[in-house]
Design a protein around this motif. Sequence first.
Motif, PDB file in Angstrom:
ATOM      1  N   ILE A  73      -6.172  -4.928  -4.441  1.00 10.10           N
ATOM      2  CA  ILE A  73      -5.773  -5.656  -5.638  1.00 10.10           C
ATOM      3  C   ILE A  73      -5.732  -7.165  -5.423  1.00 10.10           C
ATOM      4  N   ALA A  74      -6.297  -7.885  -6.401  1.00  9.37           N
ATOM      5  CA  ALA A  74      -6.204  -9.350  -6.442  1.00  9.37           C
ATOM      6  C   ALA A  74      -5.280  -9.724  -7.593  1.00  9.37           C
ATOM      7  N   GLY A 107       5.907  -0.607  -5.404  1.00  7.02           N
ATOM      8  CA  GLY A 107       6.875  -0.194  -4.394  1.00  7.02           C
ATOM      9  C   GLY A 107       6.479  -0.622  -2.990  1.00  7.02           C
ATOM     10  N   ASP A 108       6.683   0.271  -2.025  1.00  7.65           N
ATOM     11  CA  ASP A 108       6.407  -0.081  -0.632  1.00  7.65           C
ATOM     12  C   ASP A 108       4.918  -0.160  -0.320  1.00  7.65           C
ATOM     13  N   LYS A 109       4.066   0.154  -1.313  1.00  4.66           N
ATOM     14  CA  LYS A 109       2.622   0.046  -1.111  1.00  4.66           C
ATOM     15  C   LYS A 109       2.078  -1.332  -1.478  1.00  4.66           C
ATOM     16  N   ALA A 110       2.928  -2.169  -2.069  1.00  6.02           N
ATOM     17  CA  ALA A 110       2.476  -3.469  -2.565  1.00  6.02           C
ATOM     18  C   ALA A 110       1.849  -4.324  -1.470  1.00  6.02           C
ATOM     19  N   ILE A 127      -2.144  -5.189  -2.208  1.00  6.59           N
ATOM     20  CA  ILE A 127      -2.473  -6.540  -2.683  1.00  6.59           C
ATOM     21  C   ILE A 127      -3.118  -7.316  -1.544  1.00  6.59           C
ATOM     22  N   VAL A 128      -4.410  -7.600  -1.698  1.00  4.67           N
ATOM     23  CA  VAL A 128      -5.157  -8.266  -0.622  1.00  4.67           C
ATOM     24  C   VAL A 128      -5.305  -9.768  -0.859  1.00  4.67           C
ATOM     25  N   ALA A 159     -11.459  -7.624  -3.267  1.00  7.06           N
ATOM     26  CA  ALA A 159     -10.639  -6.823  -4.172  1.00  7.06           C
ATOM     27  C   ALA A 159     -11.501  -6.128  -5.217  1.00  7.06           C
ATOM     28  N   ASN A 160     -11.088  -4.916  -5.606  1.00  4.49           N
ATOM     29  CA  ASN A 160     -11.817  -4.197  -6.658  1.00  4.49           C
ATOM     30  C   ASN A 160     -10.947  -3.939  -7.897  1.00  4.49           C
TER      31      ASN A 160
END
Length: 398
Positions: free
Chosen positions: A171-172, A193-196, A200-201, A225-226
């Motif tokens: 994610i951008a 959550g904890d995946k952010a 987020i690259v 990012a896609n």
Amino acid sequence: MTVAIRRALGICIIGAGVSIASGVFANSADEIRIGQTLPYSGPLSGFGVIGRAQEAYFNKLNAEGGINGRKIKFISLDDAYSPPKTVEQTRKLVEQDEVLMMFGTLGTATNNAVHRYLNGKKIPQLFVLSGATKWADPKAFPWTMPGMAAYESEGVVYAKHILKTKPDAKIAVLAQNDDLGKDYVAGFKRGLGDKAAKMIVSEVTYETSSPTISSQLAALKASGANVLFGAVVGKFSSQMIKGVAEIGWKPNLMFVPTSASSITFLEPAGLDNATGLITSSYQKDINDEQWAKDDDVKAYFAFMKEHLPTADARNTNYATGFLNAHLITHILKACGNDISRENILRQATSMKDVRLPLLLTGVSVSTSKDDYLSFQQLRLRRFNGKNWEGFGELLDDQ
């Protein structure tokens, strides 16, 4: 006593009488004065039609006898989306026009400029057209209430969709460097959550004074990012949509806030470039074919045809004005014969399951003295090249 002194005293007494009479008339049994500022000029002038729709609705009500026997005097002034101008116009409305309340003023920075002033004077600042979380702070600013979904709530909803449909997304994030952008991103990260941190690259911001966001878009594309989440508004919405296409970037998913979804902002970017764009809403899209035979939508178009016949009724900003005019009307009707500022606030903060024209099925408005958020349920929408199509179930930010 000389003639000159007697004349001077006479003038003072007459002047005082006019002032007192004006003050009584502003809150009399005959009239309710409502103040507003909107950008009728400047970079966000496209939102000015919100006030035009509301003016037409209040004129309709007045022709039908008003609210509880009182006529609405709606005074909507141009602030050009400039905070200093908002201050100037708001002071005029309060101190010269003696409005009972402020209603539906648009923008985070503009409302922020008069936030303390209105609360200090205990003047209702109702249904602010900004989703910043600061407008729902009943302890610190009890006289201010938001009139749209919170930006954080939107951010959570977009994150939920990504986790469900593309859990391996890169994610951008592009965000306006102000309260608006920060609130959206905070909600978005909360939703991930904890995946952010892993998903987020790339995350960049822009200033509202920037002429373009070309360099930011190039940097986001270079990240690999896609998925693109843009907390953007106004001209930057158009620039983002068009800019992504111009540099040949094709994210699998691209999101913009509800406030950036108006056709006014999509057309400059090219409707083809906006195809596939995702946003959200709590109200029916008047241009979505699935609602063509809906009673609310038919009533809206009938209203526009009769009261604003030369306007482009398919402009969704008119629909926003129409819906919010019904919201403030509900409050004023609930006030009965007591139109004091205190009672207006009391009614606005005690709504329960209020249904309004154009709200999505299942969406209603509830508030309390501890919860000022009017709209907390959203449904995702996707742009098909011509209009927005709703999909999925109602979502909230929990």
